[in-house]
Design a protein around this motif. Structure first.
Motif, PDB file in Angstrom:
ATOM      1  N   GLY A 180       0.840  -1.204   0.000  1.00 21.69           N
ATOM      2  CA  GLY A 180       0.000   0.000   0.000  1.00 21.69           C
ATOM      3  C   GLY A 180       0.863   1.237   0.000  1.00 21.69           C
ATOM      4  N   LEU A 181       0.189   2.380  -0.070  1.00 21.60           N
ATOM      5  CA  LEU A 181       0.927   3.645  -0.018  1.00 21.60           C
ATOM      6  C   LEU A 181       1.430   3.891   1.392  1.00 21.60           C
ATOM      7  N   ASP A 182       2.402   4.782   1.488  1.00 22.00           N
ATOM      8  CA  ASP A 182       2.989   5.106   2.782  1.00 22.00           C
ATOM      9  C   ASP A 182       1.884   5.550   3.751  1.00 22.00           C
ATOM     10  N   GLY A 183       1.918   5.038   4.957  1.00 24.40           N
ATOM     11  CA  GLY A 183       0.966   5.505   5.963  1.00 24.40           C
ATOM     12  C   GLY A 183      -0.416   4.898   5.859  1.00 24.40           C
ATOM     13  N   ALA A 184      -0.555   3.781   5.125  1.00 18.01           N
ATOM     14  CA  ALA A 184      -1.889   3.194   4.945  1.00 18.01           C
ATOM     15  C   ALA A 184      -2.280   2.259   6.087  1.00 18.01           C
ATOM     16  N   GLY A 185      -1.386   2.078   7.042  1.00 17.85           N
ATOM     17  CA  GLY A 185      -1.731   1.213   8.177  1.00 17.85           C
ATOM     18  C   GLY A 185      -1.269  -0.220   8.021  1.00 17.85           C
ATOM     19  N   LYS A 186      -0.412  -0.469   7.015  1.00 14.96           N
ATOM     20  CA  LYS A 186       0.079  -1.836   6.782  1.00 14.96           C
ATOM     21  C   LYS A 186       0.755  -2.409   8.013  1.00 14.96           C
ATOM     22  N   THR A 187       1.618  -1.583   8.585  1.00 15.42           N
ATOM     23  CA  THR A 187       2.473  -2.097   9.648  1.00 15.42           C
ATOM     24  C   THR A 187       1.646  -2.486  10.869  1.00 15.42           C
ATOM     25  N   THR A 188       0.641  -1.665  11.182  1.00 15.79           N
ATOM     26  CA  THR A 188      -0.263  -1.972  12.292  1.00 15.79           C
ATOM     27  C   THR A 188      -0.982  -3.286  12.027  1.00 15.79           C
ATOM     28  N   GLN A 189      -1.487  -3.439  10.816  1.00 12.76           N
ATOM     29  CA  GLN A 189      -2.235  -4.661  10.497  1.00 12.76           C
ATOM     30  C   GLN A 189      -1.318  -5.880  10.521  1.00 12.76           C
ATOM     31  N   LEU A 190      -0.104  -5.711  10.056  1.00  9.17           N
ATOM     32  CA  LEU A 190       0.835  -6.836  10.062  1.00  9.17           C
ATOM     33  C   LEU A 190       1.088  -7.288  11.500  1.00  9.17           C
ATOM     34  N   ARG A 191       1.320  -6.320  12.379  1.00  2.00           N
ATOM     35  CA  ARG A 191       1.600  -6.685  13.781  1.00  2.00           C
ATOM     36  C   ARG A 191       0.402  -7.395  14.397  1.00  2.00           C
ATOM     37  N   ARG A 192      -0.799  -6.868  14.108  1.00  2.00           N
ATOM     38  CA  ARG A 192      -1.997  -7.492  14.693  1.00  2.00           C
ATOM     39  C   ARG A 192      -2.207  -8.904  14.166  1.00  2.00           C
ATOM     40  N   LEU A 193      -1.998  -9.082  12.867  1.00  2.00           N
ATOM     41  CA  LEU A 193      -2.176 -10.424  12.301  1.00  2.00           C
ATOM     42  C   LEU A 193      -1.131 -11.381  12.882  1.00  2.00           C
ATOM     43  N   ALA A 194       0.091 -10.894  13.038  1.00  2.00           N
ATOM     44  CA  ALA A 194       1.146 -11.742  13.610  1.00  2.00           C
ATOM     45  C   ALA A 194       0.753 -12.188  15.013  1.00  2.00           C
ATOM     46  N   ALA A 195       0.236 -11.264  15.818  1.00  2.00           N
ATOM     47  CA  ALA A 195      -0.136 -11.602  17.200  1.00  2.00           C
ATOM     48  C   ALA A 195      -1.277 -12.623  17.198  1.00  2.00           C
ATOM     49  N   TRP A 196      -2.226 -12.415  16.302  1.00  2.00           N
ATOM     50  CA  TRP A 196      -3.385 -13.314  16.256  1.00  2.00           C
ATOM     51  C   TRP A 196      -2.973 -14.714  15.808  1.00  2.00           C
ATOM     52  N   LEU A 197      -2.138 -14.786  14.776  1.00  2.00           N
ATOM     53  CA  LEU A 197      -1.698 -16.103  14.290  1.00  2.00           C
ATOM     54  C   LEU A 197      -0.850 -16.815  15.343  1.00  2.00           C
ATOM     55  N   THR A 198      -0.003 -16.054  16.015  1.00  2.00           N
ATOM     56  CA  THR A 198       0.850 -16.654  17.048  1.00  2.00           C
ATOM     57  C   THR A 198      -0.014 -17.209  18.176  1.00  2.00           C
ATOM     58  N   ALA A 199      -1.025 -16.415  18.581  1.00  2.00           N
ATOM     59  CA  ALA A 199      -1.927 -16.882  19.644  1.00  2.00           C
ATOM     60  C   ALA A 199      -2.665 -18.140  19.203  1.00  2.00           C
ATOM     61  N   ALA A 205      -7.764  10.225  -0.284  1.00  2.00           N
ATOM     62  CA  ALA A 205      -7.548   9.964   1.142  1.00  2.00           C
ATOM     63  C   ALA A 205      -6.085   9.605   1.393  1.00  2.00           C
ATOM     64  N   SER A 206      -5.491   8.840   0.464  1.00  2.00           N
ATOM     65  CA  SER A 206      -4.091   8.437   0.638  1.00  2.00           C
ATOM     66  C   SER A 206      -3.177   9.653   0.610  1.00  2.00           C
ATOM     67  N   LEU A 207      -3.455  10.574  -0.320  1.00  2.00           N
ATOM     68  CA  LEU A 207      -2.586  11.752  -0.431  1.00  2.00           C
ATOM     69  C   LEU A 207      -2.732  12.644   0.796  1.00  2.00           C
ATOM     70  N   ALA A 208      -3.969  12.805   1.259  1.00  2.00           N
ATOM     71  CA  ALA A 208      -4.180  13.646   2.438  1.00  2.00           C
ATOM     72  C   ALA A 208      -3.430  13.068   3.629  1.00  2.00           C
ATOM     73  N   ARG A 209      -3.491  11.755   3.758  1.00  2.00           N
ATOM     74  CA  ARG A 209      -2.819  11.088   4.864  1.00  2.00           C
ATOM     75  C   ARG A 209      -1.304  11.266   4.753  1.00  2.00           C
ATOM     76  N   ALA A 210      -0.792  11.076   3.525  1.00  2.00           N
ATOM     77  CA  ALA A 210       0.660  11.204   3.326  1.00  2.00           C
ATOM     78  C   ALA A 210       1.108  12.628   3.648  1.00  2.00           C
ATOM     79  N   ARG A 211       0.299  13.619   3.258  1.00  2.00           N
ATOM     80  CA  ARG A 211       0.688  15.014   3.536  1.00  2.00           C
ATOM     81  C   ARG A 211       0.709  15.278   5.031  1.00  2.00           C
TER      82      ARG A 211
END
Ligand code: TYD
Length: 230
Positions: free
Chosen positions: A11-30, A146-152
């Motif tokens: 995704g574009l910078d700041g789209a929340g990928k990293t947050t979702q990755l961490r959450r999915l990792a925690a859920w799969l690990t659990a 929305a992506s551009l506004a977020r990036a700005r």
């Protein structure tokens, strides 16, 4: 040993990928899975060095302008090392690998953003990465506006946080890409949509402006479904 599963986040910078990755990792690990996470560029000793060169906005004052082709080649050097050192062994050992960005980022940012063309990226991927394909790609791509506004907003926060007076400037920053124009990001956005249209089975677009929790639940449902069908 069953083959593992390889999931990338894009995704574009700041789209929340990293947050979702961490959450999915925690859920799969659990849930009892063995999970390996990494990000590109980075996550190996070589990759961390390359990341500093590629993302620090001050690289170019030290090194001179980085040519688009050199940038592309360095992204692939990082990726080849990550595959050899982390991704391929983890998949072979039966782990679930979650990777924050992969070759779709090169196709979107270097292929479209820097206008090097998709074909060059896909050929390089075949040559350098043995054409390793993710089993599933979660593309977090809100509408372009929305992506551009977020990036700005993010850029302004960075600009304030990294007050550029020499005495206070941090030793490194990760802003080199964030200085690019709206046109650059519009090309990236369009390229991601093209990739998703080309490979609908692999790439799932999470396009809405849904809440973080809602996106997390959707990701869980899709991943559970895919893993159940292994
Ligand atoms: P990163 O710190 O991962 O931030 P985010 O993903 O939250 O934006 O930044 C990585 C940057 O590197 C991002 O601007 C995209 C860029 N990039 C490329 O241009 N090509 C690539 O192949 C990869 C992996 C990243």
């Amino acid at each position: 040993m069953p083959r593992g599963y390889f999931i990338t986040f894009e995704g574009l910078d700041g789209a929340g990928k990293t947050t979702q990755l961490r959450r999915l990792a925690a859920w799969l690990t659990a849930g009892g899975h063995h999970v390996v996470t990494l990000r590109q560029p980075g996550s190996t000793a070589l990759g961390d060095r390359l990341r500093a060169v590629l993302l620090d906005s001050r690289s170019e004052s030290a090194l001179g302008p980085i040519s688009p082709l050199a940038e592309m080649a360095l992204m692939f050097a990082d990726r080849a090392q990550a595959i050899a050192e982390v991704i391929a062994p983890a998949i072979a050992a039966g782990s679930i690998v979650l990777c924050d960005r992969f070759t779709d980022s090169s196709e979107a940012y270097q292929g479209a953003g820097r206008q090097l063309g998709s074909q060059r990226i896909l050929s390089l991927h075949a040559a350098v990465c043995n054409n390793l394909q993710p089993d599933l790609t979660l593309l977090l791509l809100p509408p372009l506006d929305a992506s551009l506004a977020r990036a700005r907003r993010r850029n302004q926060r960075h600009a304030r946080a990294h007050n550029p007076t020499a005495a206070e400037a941090p030793a490194t920053d990760e802003n080199r890409f964030e200085r690019e124009s709206d046109d650059f990001y519009a090309r990236i956005h369009a390229a991601y949509l093209e990739i998703a249209a080309r490979e609908p089975h692999r790439v799932l677009i999470l396009a809405g402006e849904d809440s973080i929790d809602a996106v997390e639940l959707r990701i869980r449902a899709v991943v559970a479904d895919r893993l159940g069908n292994l």
